[in-house]
Design an enzyme around this catalytic site. Structure first.
Site, PDB file in Angstrom:
ATOM      1  N   TRP A  87      51.492  13.703 -81.500  1.00  0.00           N
ATOM      2  CA  TRP A  87      50.682  14.879 -81.819  1.00  0.00           C
ATOM      3  C   TRP A  87      50.741  15.198 -83.319  1.00  0.00           C
ATOM      4  O   TRP A  87      50.445  16.298 -83.735  1.00  0.00           O
ATOM      5  CB  TRP A  87      51.164  16.089 -81.017  1.00  0.00           C
ATOM      6  CG  TRP A  87      50.836  16.004 -79.564  1.00  0.00           C
ATOM      7  CD1 TRP A  87      49.762  16.564 -78.939  1.00  0.00           C
ATOM      8  CD2 TRP A  87      51.562  15.317 -78.527  1.00  0.00           C
ATOM      9  NE1 TRP A  87      49.783  16.282 -77.590  1.00  0.00           N
ATOM     10  CE2 TRP A  87      50.875  15.516 -77.305  1.00  0.00           C
ATOM     11  CE3 TRP A  87      52.732  14.561 -78.511  1.00  0.00           C
ATOM     12  CZ2 TRP A  87      51.317  14.981 -76.096  1.00  0.00           C
ATOM     13  CZ3 TRP A  87      53.170  14.029 -77.311  1.00  0.00           C
ATOM     14  CH2 TRP A  87      52.463  14.245 -76.120  1.00  0.00           C
ATOM     15  N   CYS A 102      47.437  14.392 -73.947  1.00  0.00           N
ATOM     16  CA  CYS A 102      47.403  14.745 -72.521  1.00  0.00           C
ATOM     17  C   CYS A 102      46.269  14.084 -71.750  1.00  0.00           C
ATOM     18  O   CYS A 102      46.459  13.621 -70.631  1.00  0.00           O
ATOM     19  CB  CYS A 102      47.373  16.252 -72.339  1.00  0.00           C
ATOM     20  SG  CYS A 102      45.843  17.058 -72.859  1.00  0.00           S
ATOM     21  N   HIS A 110      44.743  21.728 -71.472  1.00  0.00           N
ATOM     22  CA  HIS A 110      45.739  20.726 -71.078  1.00  0.00           C
ATOM     23  C   HIS A 110      45.203  19.973 -69.868  1.00  0.00           C
ATOM     24  O   HIS A 110      44.627  20.577 -68.958  1.00  0.00           O
ATOM     25  CB  HIS A 110      47.075  21.385 -70.764  1.00  0.00           C
ATOM     26  CG  HIS A 110      48.154  20.407 -70.415  1.00  0.00           C
ATOM     27  ND1 HIS A 110      48.370  19.244 -71.139  1.00  0.00           N
ATOM     28  CD2 HIS A 110      49.059  20.390 -69.408  1.00  0.00           C
ATOM     29  CE1 HIS A 110      49.369  18.579 -70.598  1.00  0.00           C
ATOM     30  NE2 HIS A 110      49.806  19.242 -69.541  1.00  0.00           N
ATOM     31  N   ASP A 119      51.843  15.872 -63.553  1.00  0.00           N
ATOM     32  CA  ASP A 119      51.613  15.879 -65.003  1.00  0.00           C
ATOM     33  C   ASP A 119      52.485  14.827 -65.673  1.00  0.00           C
ATOM     34  O   ASP A 119      53.707  14.886 -65.598  1.00  0.00           O
ATOM     35  CB  ASP A 119      51.925  17.269 -65.570  1.00  0.00           C
ATOM     36  CG  ASP A 119      51.394  17.457 -66.980  1.00  0.00           C
ATOM     37  OD1 ASP A 119      50.984  16.462 -67.600  1.00  0.00           O
ATOM     38  OD2 ASP A 119      51.387  18.602 -67.456  1.00  0.00           O
ATOM     39  N   ASN A 178      48.870  30.758 -64.385  1.00  0.00           N
ATOM     40  CA  ASN A 178      48.773  32.154 -63.934  1.00  0.00           C
ATOM     41  C   ASN A 178      49.874  33.059 -64.473  1.00  0.00           C
ATOM     42  O   ASN A 178      50.127  34.130 -63.907  1.00  0.00           O
ATOM     43  CB  ASN A 178      48.766  32.226 -62.407  1.00  0.00           C
ATOM     44  CG  ASN A 178      48.039  33.461 -61.891  1.00  0.00           C
ATOM     45  OD1 ASN A 178      47.347  34.141 -62.643  1.00  0.00           O
ATOM     46  ND2 ASN A 178      48.200  33.761 -60.616  1.00  0.00           N
ATOM     47  N   ASP A 193      51.431  35.842 -66.975  1.00  0.00           N
ATOM     48  CA  ASP A 193      50.933  36.911 -67.832  1.00  0.00           C
ATOM     49  C   ASP A 193      51.471  36.695 -69.243  1.00  0.00           C
ATOM     50  O   ASP A 193      52.581  36.175 -69.431  1.00  0.00           O
ATOM     51  CB  ASP A 193      51.393  38.277 -67.316  1.00  0.00           C
ATOM     52  CG  ASP A 193      50.618  38.720 -66.086  1.00  0.00           C
ATOM     53  OD1 ASP A 193      49.600  38.065 -65.769  1.00  0.00           O
ATOM     54  OD2 ASP A 193      51.030  39.700 -65.452  1.00  0.00           O
ATOM     55  N   GLU A 247      41.186  36.626 -60.719  1.00  0.00           N
ATOM     56  CA  GLU A 247      41.939  37.410 -61.691  1.00  0.00           C
ATOM     57  C   GLU A 247      41.813  38.903 -61.417  1.00  0.00           C
ATOM     58  O   GLU A 247      40.713  39.421 -61.231  1.00  0.00           O
ATOM     59  CB  GLU A 247      41.447  37.114 -63.112  1.00  0.00           C
ATOM     60  CG  GLU A 247      41.920  35.790 -63.672  1.00  0.00           C
ATOM     61  CD  GLU A 247      43.359  35.810 -64.137  1.00  0.00           C
ATOM     62  OE1 GLU A 247      44.074  36.799 -63.836  1.00  0.00           O
ATOM     63  OE2 GLU A 247      43.797  34.844 -64.783  1.00  0.00           O
ATOM     64  N   GLU A 256      46.075  38.127 -56.341  1.00  0.00           N
ATOM     65  CA  GLU A 256      46.546  37.451 -57.565  1.00  0.00           C
ATOM     66  C   GLU A 256      47.762  38.173 -58.136  1.00  0.00           C
ATOM     67  O   GLU A 256      48.735  37.553 -58.558  1.00  0.00           O
ATOM     68  CB  GLU A 256      45.406  37.395 -58.585  1.00  0.00           C
ATOM     69  CG  GLU A 256      45.713  36.565 -59.828  1.00  0.00           C
ATOM     70  CD  GLU A 256      46.129  37.421 -61.005  1.00  0.00           C
ATOM     71  OE1 GLU A 256      46.667  36.866 -61.993  1.00  0.00           O
ATOM     72  OE2 GLU A 256      45.940  38.649 -60.946  1.00  0.00           O
ATOM     73  N   TYR A 279      45.744  21.317 -80.280  1.00  0.00           N
ATOM     74  CA  TYR A 279      45.269  21.772 -78.969  1.00  0.00           C
ATOM     75  C   TYR A 279      46.423  22.159 -78.057  1.00  0.00           C
ATOM     76  O   TYR A 279      46.260  22.850 -77.061  1.00  0.00           O
ATOM     77  CB  TYR A 279      44.395  20.696 -78.304  1.00  0.00           C
ATOM     78  CG  TYR A 279      45.161  19.608 -77.602  1.00  0.00           C
ATOM     79  CD1 TYR A 279      45.432  19.690 -76.244  1.00  0.00           C
ATOM     80  CD2 TYR A 279      45.642  18.506 -78.302  1.00  0.00           C
ATOM     81  CE1 TYR A 279      46.151  18.712 -75.603  1.00  0.00           C
ATOM     82  CE2 TYR A 279      46.360  17.526 -77.668  1.00  0.00           C
ATOM     83  CZ  TYR A 279      46.616  17.618 -76.324  1.00  0.00           C
ATOM     84  OH  TYR A 279      47.333  16.653 -75.691  1.00  0.00           O
TER      85      TYR A 279
END
Length: 774
Positions: free
Chosen positions: A325, A361, A420, A443, A483, A485, A532, A537, A606
């Protein structure tokens, strides 16, 4: 030789008479085999007993390649004329036909007809046919026959890596067995059934026959090896997928789309998975071998995908791709220059496991899709926009500020990636509570270690959606990506940090994958999270946070009556032009509100890592009761032209405090500067074997010269990867290159090209070409 290990001198001991060694025959040379069998019989016939022997311990014997590759027996003397009666008593295998043609019944029924070559490639839990040419007709009353399959370096029956397949009268599901379905003189056809949980990989095959007067086993011929794959068409396989169109997309489709950019400016590019091309199956099996996963573990797709997620990156284990990167890709290929996985996997295999340079990625994800589809596991590449990277397992994305609201760089280890790319793979999860099967997130990009190794997943997407982060594997990390916060903390004068702002919609937007059966983008955000702001949620977020390192983060609530957001016009700013954004601030109260906005723009990788600030600004704002105010803000081209890195991403940070209520306003917005597409136009008729051309056109959007421009062009069934040196391209200049190629496969094909140079990346294009048969 290991202590106590007994080597087989003749391929098999089953049904052998005392003192009468079995004759080894080479299945690929019928005349020589016949000669050896006849002579071998005469040498041993004087020793034949008239009683059946005791059973040998073949089933517990380990056979190595060294034994199987022993020198052939000396040529025996030819039998005398008149010995036909003795010859009829013996039974031997002259040849084995695996019926492995690409257009034959086996390959077609097993959906493996797309793979290159004519090896027998089958899927587990499904029957296949083979034909045997024997020395005489098979007598079911007195003759015996079994098939012997071995995989891995130390095949063992107890580990399911040595399989003995016996003849039965009727085939039953979910077991290894064989049945004679046709007889034609000395030739018989067998229908063979495999277990739905069989170990995948390459099996060595031998066939053993025996009769009251002797028997034989075929020697191993590498050309007769059988490759076993996972089977999404078999209901008893844990990777079973019901929908036919989805199987076509997620297993059989060899091209796809990868998404990048920002949620408001989603870019896409075509990616060649190429899982069926020459050398790809061998390369994918090689990756599995290099992982050193014990062969018995290769029957469980959970094990396999977890190991693959580790092997696609080179951390820890010299896996396929070295990540980079830095922006400096000397000694390798820039991540944005790859068009597909084929060149990467071939190079890794050819060079004996030397990591290929370089990946980011989307490259890790594209290669993962290729490997898993090749092995038979349904898989897709998935892009998450505003993707959080939680470094402390808090399940929140934390931003720390000092007393003056300046960012606390040494504490701000969490980040939000512009986008990503990872993978979903499809399977049942018998190791998890019911309801957690289906899509699993995986991943291969090395971010954090999992159980000591850079890997991630498989994590149930259902568990992620509901906040069940206590379920394996790595569910908390992926939950935070989509998800968490974004919580802002400010240090007080006493050194204690206080929560001053909570952004509940900052992370996990427009989660995207290629749609089934088309090149459209499919938004799958609803699979990863509830709507959302909905009660479901919020429950999921608060459920997950209880298992993090900050379980009390939601114990207090704060009043808010002023909101802040950033809007982009149309598709957003273009590379080489001024960037114009709109800042919208809304007063929901019936009283006036005042604040001063602090504006900062930084160039960003990114991944969410900031390179440096390019502009700072202050903007005083006064709001009337219930007023909505939209303010234009411009970032001139000259402010960022010398600062851009890969992906051309910028991060706008806004912060302020409402004077009347002390409410803190804070938000971050990332945006990219749109790059032009390559225009690819096919010229002439597209016919297999007939030369055709394509024109590739590019216009430099920058008011500066691009140096050392290179095009990489390729297309499955059209041409191999080709580098075209373009050289320098002047400011706002247009260049056209004509490429000549000869299509090799009929059907719907895609010619893709990517442009690479230091000043401009992520420039690519695709042309759809319908190729006709000759």
């Amino acid at each position: 030789r290991m202590p106590g290990e007994r080597l087989m001198e003749s391929g098999s001991d089953v049904g052998r008479f005392h003192g009468n060694a079995l004759t080894i025959v080479e299945a690929t040379n019928q005349e020589e085999a016949e000669s050896k069998e006849q002579g071998g019989f005469l040498q041993g016939v004087q020793k034949i007993c008239c009683c059946w022997p005791r059973q040998s311990s073949l089933y517990d014997t380990v056979v190595t390649d060294e034994v199987e590759k022993q020198a052939p027996l000396p040529e025996p003397p030819q039998p005398h004329t008149g010995d036909n009666q003795l010859e009829e008593l013996m039974l031997s295998v002259h040849s084995v036909d695996l019926l492995s043609s690409k257009t034959g019944q086996n390959r077609m029924e097993h959906h493996t007809d797309c793979y290159h070559g004519n090896a027998l490639i089958i899927r587990r839990g499904q029957t296949f046919q083979i034909e045997l040419d024997l020395s005489r007709p098979f007598n079911s009353n007195t003759d015996k026959l079994h098939l012997d399959l071995r995989t891995g370096p130390l095949p063992m029956v107890s580990k399911n890596t040595h399989v003995i397949i016996q003849l039965v009268e009727e085939l039953e599901d979910d077991r290894w067995e064989a049945k004679i379905v046709e007889r034609n003189g000395n030739r018989i056809k067998l229908s063979v059934n495999s277990h739905a949980k069989a170990v995948i990989g390459k099996y060595k095959l031998t066939v053993t026959v025996e009769s009251p007067k002797g028997g034989s086993a075929t020697t191993r011929d590498p050309r007769k090896d059988i490759v076993m794959l996972f089977n999404p068409w078999c209901e008893d396989d844990t990777v079973y997928m019901d929908d036919e169109e989805e199987k076509k997309e997620y297993v059989l489709n060899d091209t796809g789309r990868l998404y990048y950019g920002t949620e408001k400016q989603i870019g896409d590019r075509t990616w060649n998975y190429g899982q069926f091309l020459e050398g790809m199956l061998e390369a994918c099996l090689y990756v599995l071998e290099k992982s050193e996963i014990p062969p018995p573990g290769r029957g469980d797709p959970v094990n396999v995908v977890r190991v693959i997620s580790a092997m696609i990156n080179s951390q820890d284990d010299n896996g396929v791709l070295a990540g980079n990167w830095s922006g400096n890709y000397v000694g390798g290929v820039s991540p944005t220059a790859w068009n597909g996985s084929v060149e990467i996997l071939r190079k890794y295999h050819k060079e004996g496991g030397l990591p290929v340079k370089y990946g980011q990625c989307w490259v890790f994800s594209g290669v993962t899709t290729t490997v898993l589809r090749c092995l038979g596991i349904p898989c897709r590449s998935v892009t998450n926009f505003q993707s959080a990277h939680d470094t402390d397992v808090s399940l929140t994305t934390d931003m720390y500020f000092d007393e003056k609201m300046e960012p606390f760089d040494e504490l701000n280890t969490d980040s939000v990636w512009n986008f990503h790319v990872w993978n979903d793979c499809w399977m049942a999860r018998p190791d998890l509570p019911p309801g957690n099967g289906g899509w699993q997130a995986l991943d291969a990009t090395p971010q954090e270690t999992s159980q000591g190794t850079f890997r991630c997943g498989p994590a149930s997407v259902t568990a992620i959606r509901t906040g069940q982060v206590y379920l394996k594997y790595d569910t908390p990390f992926i939950f935070a990506e989509v998800n968490s916060d974004k919580i802002y903390w400010q240090r007080n004068l006493d050194g204690i940090f206080t929560q001053i702002q909570c952004e509940k919609k900052a992370v996990g937007h427009c989660i995207s994958t290629k749609a089934v059966g088309s090149d459209k983008r499919d938004d799958i955000t609803h699979l990863y999270k509830h709507t959302e702001g909905s009660e479901e949620e919020r429950i999921a977020v608060e459920t997950a946070s209880r298992y993090g390192t900050k379980p009390d983060v939601y114990s207090t609530s704060m009043a808010e009556d002023v909101s802040l957001e950033v809007k982009l016009e149309g598709e957003g700013p273009r590379m080489g032009a001024d960037a114009q954004l709109t800042i919208v601030i809304t007063n929901f109260s019936s009283q006036t509100r005042k604040t001063t906005l602090h504006i900062q723009v930084a160039v960003m990788y990114y991944t969410g890592v900031l390179k440096g600030t390019v502009k700072k600004d202050k903007m005083p704002v006064a709001l009337k009761p219930n007023e909505v105010k939209a303010m234009q803000w411009v970032l001139p081209y000259h402010s960022y032209q010398d600062q851009l890195v890969d992906q051309a991403a910028l991060m706008l940070t806004l912060s302020g405090r409402v004077s009347e209520t002390q409410q803190v306003l804070a938000t971050q917005t990332s945006f990219r500067l749109r790059t032009p597409d390559l225009s690819i136009e096919a010229v002439g008729e597209a016919v297999v074997g007939k030369k055709m051309t394509a024109k590739i056109t590019f216009t430099n959007p920058l008011p500066r010269t691009l140096r050392g421009v290179v095009l990489r062009v390729e297309g499955l069934g059209l041409q191999e990867v080709k580098e075209v040196v373009v050289g320098d391209v002047g400011s706002h200049s247009t260049v056209t290159r004509t490429e000549h190629f000869i299509p090799t496969q009929a059907g719907h094909r895609k010619l893709v090209a990517a442009l690479d140079c230091k000043q401009l990346t992520q420039v690519h294009g695709v042309a759809d070409i319908i190729v006709q048969d000759q």
